[in-house]
Write a protein that holds these residues in place. Structure first.
Motif, short mmCIF file in Angstrom:
data_model
loop_
_atom_site.label_atom_id
_atom_site.label_comp_id
_atom_site.label_asym_id
_atom_site.label_seq_id
_atom_site.Cartn_x
_atom_site.Cartn_y
_atom_site.Cartn_z
N ARG A 430 0.90 -1.08 0.05
CA ARG A 430 -0.09 0.10 -0.08
C ARG A 430 0.89 1.10 0.00
NH1 ARG A 430 -2.15 -3.18 4.63
NH2 ARG A 430 -4.19 -4.19 4.16
N GLU A 431 1.62 1.38 -0.98
CA GLU A 431 2.89 2.43 -0.96
C GLU A 431 2.11 3.90 -0.74
OE1 GLU A 431 4.51 -0.86 -3.58
OE2 GLU A 431 2.51 0.18 -3.34
N HIS A 432 0.98 4.03 -1.62
CA HIS A 432 0.01 5.36 -1.29
C HIS A 432 -0.28 5.70 -0.15
CE1 HIS A 432 -2.50 8.72 -3.77
NE2 HIS A 432 -1.70 9.13 -3.03
N ALA A 433 -1.08 4.68 0.79
CA ALA A 433 -1.38 4.92 2.02
C ALA A 433 -0.22 5.04 2.97
CB ALA A 433 -2.33 3.83 2.42
N MET A 434 0.92 4.24 2.64
CA MET A 434 2.04 4.40 3.53
C MET A 434 2.61 5.74 3.75
SD MET A 434 5.77 2.32 2.97
CE MET A 434 5.90 3.00 1.27
N ALA A 435 2.63 6.59 2.47
CA ALA A 435 3.04 7.88 2.47
C ALA A 435 2.23 8.79 3.15
CB ALA A 435 3.25 8.38 1.02
N GLY A 436 0.79 8.70 2.79
CA GLY A 436 -0.34 9.51 3.61
C GLY A 436 -0.29 9.27 4.90
N ILE A 437 0.06 7.99 5.30
CA ILE A 437 0.09 7.71 6.98
C ILE A 437 1.33 8.30 7.39
CG2 ILE A 437 0.10 5.87 8.57
CD1 ILE A 437 -1.51 4.05 6.61
N PHE A 456 8.72 2.56 -7.23
CA PHE A 456 7.33 2.80 -6.68
C PHE A 456 7.02 3.97 -6.27
CE2 PHE A 456 8.11 -2.04 -6.58
CZ PHE A 456 7.47 -2.27 -7.71
N THR A 457 7.74 4.97 -6.36
CA THR A 457 7.53 6.45 -5.66
C THR A 457 6.50 6.94 -6.63
OG1 THR A 457 9.29 7.30 -7.11
CG2 THR A 457 9.61 7.05 -4.87
N ASP A 458 6.08 6.38 -7.92
CA ASP A 458 5.08 6.45 -8.68
C ASP A 458 3.55 6.53 -8.12
OD1 ASP A 458 6.28 7.27 -10.97
OD2 ASP A 458 6.20 5.33 -11.98
N TYR A 459 3.79 5.40 -7.06
CA TYR A 459 2.58 5.40 -6.25
C TYR A 459 2.40 6.28 -4.87
CZ TYR A 459 1.79 0.95 -8.46
OH TYR A 459 1.60 -0.09 -9.25
N MET A 460 3.52 6.94 -4.81
CA MET A 460 3.63 7.79 -3.58
C MET A 460 3.57 9.28 -3.78
SD MET A 460 6.72 5.52 -1.92
CE MET A 460 6.94 6.57 -0.40
N ARG A 461 3.83 9.66 -5.09
CA ARG A 461 4.30 10.89 -5.22
C ARG A 461 3.18 12.22 -4.84
NH1 ARG A 461 5.58 10.77 -10.37
NH2 ARG A 461 7.35 9.97 -9.68
N PRO A 462 1.89 11.80 -4.69
CA PRO A 462 0.97 12.98 -4.28
C PRO A 462 1.37 13.29 -2.91
CG PRO A 462 -0.10 11.40 -5.77
CD PRO A 462 1.05 10.62 -5.36
N SER A 463 1.29 12.09 -2.04
CA SER A 463 1.62 12.37 -0.50
C SER A 463 3.01 12.91 -0.19
CB SER A 463 1.30 10.98 0.16
OG SER A 463 0.16 10.49 0.02
N MET A 464 4.02 12.51 -1.23
CA MET A 464 5.41 13.19 -0.85
C MET A 464 5.26 14.52 -1.33
SD MET A 464 7.49 10.04 -2.91
CE MET A 464 8.98 10.66 -2.27
N ARG A 465 4.54 14.95 -2.23
CA ARG A 465 4.30 16.34 -2.46
C ARG A 465 3.66 17.26 -1.46
NH1 ARG A 465 0.41 19.49 -5.53
NH2 ARG A 465 1.02 21.19 -6.43
N LEU A 466 2.80 16.45 -0.88
CA LEU A 466 2.09 17.33 0.19
C LEU A 466 2.83 17.40 1.51
CD1 LEU A 466 -1.54 16.12 -0.06
CD2 LEU A 466 -0.85 18.47 -0.50
N ALA A 467 3.50 16.53 1.57
CA ALA A 467 4.79 16.43 2.83
C ALA A 467 5.67 17.55 2.58
CB ALA A 467 5.54 15.11 2.83
N ALA A 468 5.87 17.84 1.14
CA ALA A 468 7.13 18.99 1.07
C ALA A 468 6.06 20.21 1.08
CB ALA A 468 7.44 18.67 -0.45
N MET A 469 4.75 20.45 0.87
CA MET A 469 3.96 21.51 0.91
C MET A 469 3.99 22.08 2.39
SD MET A 469 1.30 21.14 -2.11
CE MET A 469 0.30 22.70 -1.56
N MET A 470 3.93 21.08 3.39
CA MET A 470 3.62 21.21 4.54
C MET A 470 4.90 21.30 5.44
SD MET A 470 0.30 18.82 5.71
CE MET A 470 0.48 17.54 4.94
N GLY A 471 6.01 20.98 4.93
CA GLY A 471 7.32 21.16 5.53
C GLY A 471 7.56 19.84 6.44
N LEU A 472 6.92 18.64 6.24
CA LEU A 472 7.01 17.81 7.31
C LEU A 472 8.27 16.82 6.91
CD1 LEU A 472 3.39 16.26 6.95
CD2 LEU A 472 4.21 17.96 8.46
N PRO A 473 9.05 16.69 8.01
CA PRO A 473 10.13 15.93 8.08
C PRO A 473 10.10 14.25 7.76
CG PRO A 473 9.76 16.39 10.33
CD PRO A 473 8.73 16.95 9.47
#
Length: 533
Positions: A430-437, A456-473
């Motif tokens: 569940r790569e996408h959920a993993m990144a969002g979680i 498989f970052t193809d499956y994760m990129r939307p959540s990775m992008r939001l992590a960058a927008m929010m400044g999450l480490p």
């Protein structure tokens, strides 16, 4: 109708009319859902959520996630009525409202605290950035896990520091998205009984009725995931809504899904229950008609009756303020009884790392054969994790390949309902959920990492992008990162992925070439407190 019921309805209609007026003034936005779900916002923010408007960063507050972020005016109206205070860059309340009425008048305008979709760090009371559907519900699973882990690690007899709940408001779109299904499946498996999703079953999408593309039985699907499912046949029946939400108070080993039937743009003369009310202003005549239906002055705009403010901010919120006072007093006693744990908690809440956290990062001897960087990564990860107790994470079913498993005893094994202090997470495929979680974990102060193959970052990129927008480490450990994985063929060869991730603003991408560069990459990544690596 008695006075309390009258004021209740007045408060609900205030949320509705503020939402309509703001969208009309902006000449863009989504009025229909806030009009429909105003009763949900009222019951949650005035009666249900444990939070202190004076201290919106109280660590043990309940979290509310508006996963259907397009309905942002629902949240902004509630924050205004509750009197939530803005927090400054130093983390202290400024004394001013997070959402003053003037900000609502400037809805969707540049520099307003009421942007079109909620933005974390911009407006206090907004727990996460939402808009791309499905992201918020995945974040909520991470927050619920964080509550369990924080309780397991820090709570002691007589010191119940952490036990917060997480509520997420979601739409048909959130549950159509794959990330929503992934997150719901894992939440059911982990038996997160502190998690409640409220599903707005309005049966309307942008293109028309949901029956165009969505005909499954959502309740049965969630029951099969291991969720408790409760139904509210009419969102305007406050008694039924309260009873459904009270199910969360009953002992259970399941997360809760409350399915709420609503009518989009409820009260609008010709646009209620129509897809045109989803994402565009209603128009002057329709707004006037809706206000007449609510018994509201048709010519008034941005009207907030003073008795609504008084009603909203008394009773429950006063009790929550007292609970926050008691929590901080308990924390002071906790510091005396458990000074080492308290120091760790202070460090976590400040977003800092323990002193000497990198003291054991190894230096690898020259090796003519070359140690694989994923092997070096596993060694360094385990060394730094020994000294950062809240560094935790896992892989999307690739732990042995990614070398993301924490193997030392103090890591407490695998996280589960019976082992809430475990720091190894099995996210499944569940790569996408993993990144969002992981974003949800980071929003609660933890330092999460997520591992998978680079491709498989193809499956994760939307959540990775939001992590960058929010400044999450958040830390991403991505192995098998070149065309050198030849035998697996082109499906597993990440050709364009490096450029794709480096194109994300505030995403630091490090590609070490040997064991010692891998060690230094960890030093760089973990010192970052304002964005993912």
């Amino acid at each position: 109708m008695n006075r309390v019921a009258t004021v209740e309805q007045l408060a609900i209609n205030t949320i509705r009319t503020l939402s309509m007026d703001a969208v009309e003034a902006a000449r863009s936005g989504h009025p229909g859902t806030p009009m429909a779900l105003a009763p949900v916002a009222y019951v949650l923010f005035r009666e249900r959520l444990r939070y202190d408007p004076e201290r919106p960063h109280w660590p043990n507050r309940d979290r509310f996630v508006l996963s259907c972020g397009h309905a942002s005016m629902l949240l902004y109206a509630a924050l205004h009525l509750a009197g939530v205070k803005q927090v400054g860059p130093d983390g202290r309340p400024t004394g001013e409202l997070a959402v003053p009425l003037e900000a609502i008048r400037q809805f969707r305008q540049l520099h307003s605290r009421c942007p079109g979709h909620p933005e974390y760090g911009h407006t206090s009371g907004v727990e996460t950035t939402t808009g791309p559907l499905g992201q918020g519900v995945a974040n909520s699973v991470g927050m619920a896990i964080a509550s369990k882990w924080l309780a397991g690690y820090f709570n002691r007899p007589g010191f119940d520091l952490f036990h917060f709940r997480v509520y997420a408001l979601c739409s048909d779109g959130d549950l159509m998205e794959g990330i929503g299904s992934e997150a719901a499946s894992l939440a059911g498996h982990l038996q997160l009984d502190n998690l409640c999703w409220i599903y707005d079953d309005n049966r309307i999408t942008i293109e028309g009725p949901t029956s165009l593309a969505f005909s499954e039985d959502v309740g049965m699907r969630f029951a099969s995931y291991g969720w408790r499912v409760v139904r509210v046949p009419d969102v305007n029946e406050l008694g039924c809504l309260r009873s459904a939400l009270a199910e969360l108070d009953r002992p259970s080993d399941r997360p809760t899904l409350v399915i709420v039937r609503s009518i989009i743009a409820w009260g609008a003369p010709t646009k209620q229950n129509h897809h045109e009310a989803h994402g565009a202003p209603l128009g002057d005549q329709e707004v006037r008609g809706a206000k007449a239906f609510y018994g509201w002055p048709e010519n008034e705009q941005f009207l907030v009756p003073p008795e609504v403010l008084e009603h909203f901010r008394q009773g429950h919120l006063a009790d929550c303020h007292q609970q926050a006072d008691q929590w901080y007093a308990m924390l002071a006693e906790y510091r005396k009884a458990y000074p080492d744990l308290a120091a760790q908690l202070d460090c976590l809440l400040k977003g800092e790392l323990p002193e000497g956290w990198d003291a054991e990062i190894p230096s690898f001897p020259a090796d003519p054969k070359g140690m694989a960087t994923r092997v070096a990564s596993g060694k360094v990860l385990n060394q730094v994790a020994r000294r950062i107790p809240w560094l935790l994470g896992g892989s999307a079913d690739l732990g042995p390949s990614n070398r993301t498993e924490l193997t030392f005893p103090e890591a407490h094994g695998d996280f589960s309902v019976t082992n809430p202090t475990g720091r190894n997470f099995h996210f499944g495929v569940r790569e996408h959920a993993m990144a969002g979680i992981c974003n949800g974990l980071a929003l609660c102060g933890l330092r999460p990492y997520a591992g998978t193959f680079f491709v498989f970052t193809d499956y994760m990129r939307p959540s990775m992008r939001l992590a960058a927008m929010m400044g999450l480490p958040v830390l991403y450990i991505l192995t098998h990162d070149s065309i050198g994985v030849g035998e697996d063929g082109p499906t597993h060869q990440p050709v364009e992925h490096l450029a794709a991730l480096r194109a994300i603003p505030n995403m630091v991408v490090v590609r070490p070439c040997d064991a010692n560069e891998t060690a230094e990459a960890y030093r760089v990544a973990l010192q970052r407190g304002d964005g993912p690596t």
